[in-house]
Scaffold this motif. Structure first.
Motif, PDB file in Angstrom:
ATOM      1  N   GLY A  74       0.782  -1.251   0.000  1.00 33.48           N
ATOM      2  CA  GLY A  74       0.000   0.000   0.000  1.00 33.48           C
ATOM      3  C   GLY A  74       0.809   1.293   0.000  1.00 33.48           C
ATOM      4  N   LEU A  75       1.927   1.297  -0.676  1.00 32.30           N
ATOM      5  CA  LEU A  75       2.771   2.507  -0.700  1.00 32.30           C
ATOM      6  C   LEU A  75       2.008   3.741  -1.170  1.00 32.30           C
ATOM      7  CD1 LEU A  75       5.439   4.128  -0.667  1.00 32.30           C
ATOM      8  CD2 LEU A  75       6.062   3.024  -2.823  1.00 32.30           C
ATOM      9  N   GLU A  76       1.078   3.556  -2.119  1.00 29.52           N
ATOM     10  CA  GLU A  76       0.369   4.714  -2.677  1.00 29.52           C
ATOM     11  C   GLU A  76      -0.361   5.518  -1.598  1.00 29.52           C
ATOM     12  OE1 GLU A  76      -0.246   1.567  -3.131  1.00 29.52           O
ATOM     13  OE2 GLU A  76      -2.339   1.100  -3.616  1.00 29.52           O
ATOM     14  N   ASP A  77      -0.791   4.864  -0.517  1.00 35.22           N
ATOM     15  CA  ASP A  77      -1.496   5.579   0.554  1.00 35.22           C
ATOM     16  C   ASP A  77      -0.537   6.543   1.263  1.00 35.22           C
ATOM     17  OD1 ASP A  77      -3.406   3.817  -0.252  1.00 35.22           O
ATOM     18  OD2 ASP A  77      -3.749   2.894   1.700  1.00 35.22           O
ATOM     19  N   ALA A  78       0.695   6.096   1.458  1.00 37.72           N
ATOM     20  CA  ALA A  78       1.690   6.954   2.131  1.00 37.72           C
ATOM     21  C   ALA A  78       2.056   8.128   1.230  1.00 37.72           C
ATOM     22  CB  ALA A  78       2.928   6.141   2.480  1.00 37.72           C
ATOM     23  N   VAL A  79       2.144   7.877  -0.076  1.00 35.47           N
ATOM     24  CA  VAL A  79       2.455   8.960  -1.021  1.00 35.47           C
ATOM     25  C   VAL A  79       1.315   9.993  -1.017  1.00 35.47           C
ATOM     26  CG1 VAL A  79       2.863   9.501  -3.457  1.00 35.47           C
ATOM     27  CG2 VAL A  79       3.938   7.492  -2.448  1.00 35.47           C
ATOM     28  N   ALA A  80       0.085   9.494  -0.922  1.00 36.43           N
ATOM     29  CA  ALA A  80      -1.070  10.407  -0.878  1.00 36.43           C
ATOM     30  C   ALA A  80      -0.998  11.287   0.376  1.00 36.43           C
ATOM     31  CB  ALA A  80      -2.373   9.603  -0.883  1.00 36.43           C
ATOM     32  N   VAL A  81      -0.596  10.708   1.490  1.00 32.16           N
ATOM     33  CA  VAL A  81      -0.474  11.484   2.738  1.00 32.16           C
ATOM     34  C   VAL A  81       0.590  12.570   2.570  1.00 32.16           C
ATOM     35  CG1 VAL A  81       0.201  11.372   5.182  1.00 32.16           C
ATOM     36  CG2 VAL A  81      -1.254   9.589   4.216  1.00 32.16           C
ATOM     37  N   ALA A  82       1.694  12.212   1.947  1.00 29.53           N
ATOM     38  CA  ALA A  82       2.767  13.195   1.725  1.00 29.53           C
ATOM     39  C   ALA A  82       2.247  14.339   0.869  1.00 29.53           C
ATOM     40  CB  ALA A  82       3.960  12.514   1.058  1.00 29.53           C
ATOM     41  N   GLN A  83       1.463  13.988  -0.141  1.00 31.82           N
ATOM     42  CA  GLN A  83       0.951  15.024  -1.042  1.00 31.82           C
ATOM     43  C   GLN A  83      -0.023  15.963  -0.307  1.00 31.82           C
ATOM     44  OE1 GLN A  83      -1.397  13.876  -4.557  1.00 31.82           O
ATOM     45  NE2 GLN A  83       0.245  14.857  -5.708  1.00 31.82           N
ATOM     46  N   ILE A  84      -0.893  15.381   0.507  1.00 34.48           N
ATOM     47  CA  ILE A  84      -1.887  16.202   1.210  1.00 34.48           C
ATOM     48  C   ILE A  84      -1.216  17.064   2.282  1.00 34.48           C
ATOM     49  CG2 ILE A  84      -3.947  16.130   2.714  1.00 34.48           C
ATOM     50  CD1 ILE A  84      -4.652  13.443   1.209  1.00 34.48           C
ATOM     51  N   THR A  85      -0.306  16.471   3.041  1.00 36.61           N
ATOM     52  CA  THR A  85       0.322  17.232   4.147  1.00 36.61           C
ATOM     53  C   THR A  85       1.498  18.083   3.668  1.00 36.61           C
ATOM     54  OG1 THR A  85       1.825  15.392   4.639  1.00 36.61           O
ATOM     55  CG2 THR A  85      -0.253  15.455   5.871  1.00 36.61           C
ATOM     56  N   GLN A  86       1.955  17.809   2.465  1.00 33.83           N
ATOM     57  CA  GLN A  86       3.146  18.472   1.912  1.00 33.83           C
ATOM     58  C   GLN A  86       4.393  18.229   2.760  1.00 33.83           C
ATOM     59  OE1 GLN A  86       3.739  20.303  -1.188  1.00 33.83           O
ATOM     60  NE2 GLN A  86       2.062  18.861  -1.510  1.00 33.83           N
ATOM     61  N   ILE A  87       4.419  17.076   3.435  1.00 29.02           N
ATOM     62  CA  ILE A  87       5.639  16.672   4.157  1.00 29.02           C
ATOM     63  C   ILE A  87       6.347  15.626   3.293  1.00 29.02           C
ATOM     64  CG2 ILE A  87       6.603  15.721   6.292  1.00 29.02           C
ATOM     65  CD1 ILE A  87       3.992  16.489   7.715  1.00 29.02           C
ATOM     66  N   PRO A  88       7.595  15.883   2.908  1.00 24.54           N
ATOM     67  CA  PRO A  88       8.294  14.952   2.012  1.00 24.54           C
ATOM     68  C   PRO A  88       8.389  13.539   2.591  1.00 24.54           C
ATOM     69  CG  PRO A  88       9.561  16.978   2.304  1.00 24.54           C
ATOM     70  CD  PRO A  88       8.424  17.035   3.278  1.00 24.54           C
ATOM     71  N   LEU A  89       8.277  12.557   1.695  1.00 21.51           N
ATOM     72  CA  LEU A  89       8.301  11.139   2.098  1.00 21.51           C
ATOM     73  C   LEU A  89       9.570  10.478   1.565  1.00 21.51           C
ATOM     74  CD1 LEU A  89       6.601   8.703   3.296  1.00 21.51           C
ATOM     75  CD2 LEU A  89       5.820   8.317   0.953  1.00 21.51           C
TER      76      LEU A  89
ATOM     77  N   LEU B 151       6.985   7.020  10.854  1.00 24.78           N
ATOM     78  CA  LEU B 151       6.960   5.989   9.817  1.00 24.78           C
ATOM     79  C   LEU B 151       5.501   5.759   9.462  1.00 24.78           C
ATOM     80  CD1 LEU B 151       8.395   3.569   8.228  1.00 24.78           C
ATOM     81  CD2 LEU B 151       7.628   2.159  10.137  1.00 24.78           C
ATOM     82  N   LEU B 152       5.197   5.753   8.169  1.00 24.66           N
ATOM     83  CA  LEU B 152       3.833   5.425   7.728  1.00 24.66           C
ATOM     84  C   LEU B 152       3.819   3.956   7.332  1.00 24.66           C
ATOM     85  CD1 LEU B 152       2.973   8.539   5.508  1.00 24.66           C
ATOM     86  CD2 LEU B 152       2.319   8.121   7.883  1.00 24.66           C
ATOM     87  N   MET B 153       2.908   3.224   7.930  1.00 28.79           N
ATOM     88  CA  MET B 153       2.808   1.775   7.683  1.00 28.79           C
ATOM     89  C   MET B 153       1.420   1.563   7.096  1.00 28.79           C
ATOM     90  SD  MET B 153       4.622  -0.952   8.787  1.00 28.79           S
ATOM     91  CE  MET B 153       4.297  -2.678   8.551  1.00 28.79           C
ATOM     92  N   THR B 154       1.328   1.249   5.817  1.00 34.19           N
ATOM     93  CA  THR B 154       0.033   1.310   5.133  1.00 34.19           C
ATOM     94  C   THR B 154      -0.330   0.012   4.401  1.00 34.19           C
ATOM     95  OG1 THR B 154       1.304   2.333   3.343  1.00 34.19           O
ATOM     96  CG2 THR B 154       0.065   3.815   4.782  1.00 34.19           C
ATOM     97  N   PRO B 155      -0.156  -1.140   5.049  1.00 29.84           N
ATOM     98  CA  PRO B 155      -0.403  -2.389   4.328  1.00 29.84           C
ATOM     99  C   PRO B 155      -1.881  -2.628   4.016  1.00 29.84           C
ATOM    100  CG  PRO B 155       0.031  -2.845   6.633  1.00 29.84           C
ATOM    101  CD  PRO B 155       0.252  -1.378   6.447  1.00 29.84           C
ATOM    102  N   HIS B 156      -2.132  -3.178   2.848  1.00 34.66           N
ATOM    103  CA  HIS B 156      -3.503  -3.519   2.453  1.00 34.66           C
ATOM    104  C   HIS B 156      -3.839  -4.957   2.800  1.00 34.66           C
ATOM    105  CE1 HIS B 156      -3.664  -0.035  -0.682  1.00 34.66           C
ATOM    106  NE2 HIS B 156      -3.666   0.373   0.555  1.00 34.66           N
ATOM    107  N   TRP B 157      -2.887  -5.687   3.355  1.00 29.70           N
ATOM    108  CA  TRP B 157      -3.142  -7.067   3.779  1.00 29.70           C
ATOM    109  C   TRP B 157      -2.955  -7.148   5.289  1.00 29.70           C
ATOM    110  CZ3 TRP B 157       1.535 -10.819   2.557  1.00 29.70           C
ATOM    111  CH2 TRP B 157       2.712 -10.254   3.043  1.00 29.70           C
ATOM    112  N   VAL B 158      -3.186  -8.349   5.829  1.00 26.66           N
ATOM    113  CA  VAL B 158      -2.918  -8.554   7.256  1.00 26.66           C
ATOM    114  C   VAL B 158      -1.414  -8.773   7.391  1.00 26.66           C
ATOM    115  CG1 VAL B 158      -3.340 -10.004   9.276  1.00 26.66           C
ATOM    116  CG2 VAL B 158      -5.190  -9.545   7.677  1.00 26.66           C
ATOM    117  N   GLU B 159      -0.733  -7.727   7.828  1.00 29.75           N
ATOM    118  CA  GLU B 159       0.718  -7.794   8.013  1.00 29.75           C
ATOM    119  C   GLU B 159       0.991  -8.752   9.178  1.00 29.75           C
ATOM    120  OE1 GLU B 159       2.730  -5.420   6.117  1.00 29.75           O
ATOM    121  OE2 GLU B 159       4.339  -6.726   6.829  1.00 29.75           O
ATOM    122  N   ALA B 160       1.839  -9.758   8.950  1.00 29.00           N
ATOM    123  CA  ALA B 160       2.080 -10.757  10.010  1.00 29.00           C
ATOM    124  C   ALA B 160       2.723 -10.119  11.233  1.00 29.00           C
ATOM    125  CB  ALA B 160       2.979 -11.867   9.474  1.00 29.00           C
TER     126      ALA B 160
END
Ligand code: UDP
Length: 354
Positions: free
Chosen positions: A198-213, A258-267
């Motif tokens: 789910g990396l795209e979710d973290a990139v979206a957060v960076a874009q909205i908050t304007q905090i570099p990722l 750290l943004l942790m944005t998994p779309h699955w059940v992370e073990a």
């Protein structure tokens, strides 16, 4: 104990293709050696660790389970490294007390009754394949106590497992991670670059908050990565490559979260404890391993799964988290020695039960 560790079949150790289980194999091997046990690791050719006893086995890598459908049949390439590693294990088994399987694959479970040495299976992901699930259930029944997981939230994704199940959590060599009190105005994302992460979710957060990722990790799915670059063409994120633990912890320490944005059940999420060790709070979806590790409001924030707006809110509140508390939590709960003790106890129990 004389221990034979058989590694993941999806990548050579040290390349990042195997994900968090690479660090787990490394750390457990080190702990066992420190405790006076004899360890030999069997891994695909091209593995780069030269400070641990490693036998390199040639052959074609296994396809990753995450890229397959749940009902797909088991697939083996021609000249499979998985089969070659287990053939090696078969030949040398009498030199060892216990074989430890770290591969998330059907074959080692299937082969278990054909070996005359006991096999401990460390399962590193949640349920993904019906055929593998069925084989794990069978082994759990026939060889009680030989199946280990990272967390209970991971194990619960497999149904009909016969207890006892072992939840072994994880741990790291905290001395390798420096505490950083004063971060820069930047966020981190760490891991294999593959759709389930789910990396795209973290990139979206960076874009909205304007905090570099800052993005670190192995690109496992090139098309997926290209898609992200096309969908987010601005330069709010930077890809730094797959870094060594030392390089990675330096960048990570300088991040606000750290943004942790998994779309699955992370073990589990080894990156969560690596982050806490650097004093970096973790913002994650409330599911799987991270939900067991992160203390909401104390060492980070747990938010509604797949909600970008909640990730953004949490990012804006990150100043509320005390970075000292994060480091202290890693020290209290995820120490290297505690990891070693848990695995040593599990191995001894398996040998004692025979
Ligand atoms: N990692 C690394 N260098 C990087 C990015 C990630 O060594 O630049 C490692 C990290 O230390 C962790 C692993 O990659 O051990 C990712 O593991 P995690 O358990 O978070 O997820 P998995 O890949 O197993 O799903």
């Amino acid at each position: 104990m004389k221990l034979l560790f058989v590694s993941t079949s999806v990548g050579p150790l040290g390349t990042g293709l195997g994900g968090g289980v690479e660090l787990t194999v490394y750390n457990i091997a080190q702990q066992m050696i420190q405790r006076g046990h004899q360890v030999q690791i069997v891994a695909p050719a091209g593995s780069t660790w030269d400070n641990l006893p490693l036998v390199q086995i040639p052959g074609n890598l296994q396809i990753i389970a995450q890229s397959q459908e749940r009902t797909d049949p088991i697939i083996m390439p021609e000249n499979p490294v998985l089969a070659n590693m287990w053939d090696y294990a078969r030949q040398v088994q009498t030199d060892y007390d216990l074989i430890v399987n770290f591969a998330y694959d059907w074959l080692p479970f299937y082969l278990t009754p054909f070996f005359n040495r006991p096999i401990a299976h460390f399962v590193s992901m949640g349920s993904l394949s019906d055929a593998l699930d069925q084989m794990i259930v069978q082994v759990a029944k026939q060889f009680p106590g030989t199946i280990g997981f990272y967390t209970a939230s991971q194990a619960i994704t497999f149904s009909q497992l016969t207890p006892p199940l072992h939840y072994l959590s994880s741990g790291i060599d905290l001395g390798l991670y420096q505490f950083c009190l004063h971060p820069k105005q930047q966020l981190a994302w760490l891991g294999r670059i593959s759709p389930e992460k789910g990396l795209e979710d973290a990139v979206a957060v960076a874009q909205i908050t304007q905090i570099p990722l800052k993005i670190m990790g192995k690109i496992q799915d090139e098309l997926y990565w290209q898609q992200i670059c096309e969908n987010y063409p601005n330069d709010i994120f930077e890809y730094l490559g797959f870094l060594s633990t030392n390089e990675m912890q330096q960048v990570l320490g300088e991040c606000r979260a750290l943004l942790m944005t998994p779309h699955w059940v992370e073990a589990f999420g080894n990156v969560v404890i690596e982050s806490l060790a650097c004093g970096v709070p973790v913002i994650s979806y409330r599911r799987g391993g991270p939900a067991e590790i992160i203390q909401d409001g104390k060492t980070g924030f747990l938010v509604e799964p797949d909600s970008i707006s909640e990730l953004v809110n949490a990012t804006q509140r990150i100043g509320e988290i005390d970075r000292h508390t994060c480091r202290a939590d890693a020290e209290a709960q995820f120490s290297f020695e505690a990891l070693g003790s848990r695995f040593e106890k599990w191995f001894k129990e398996i040998l004692g039960n025979r």
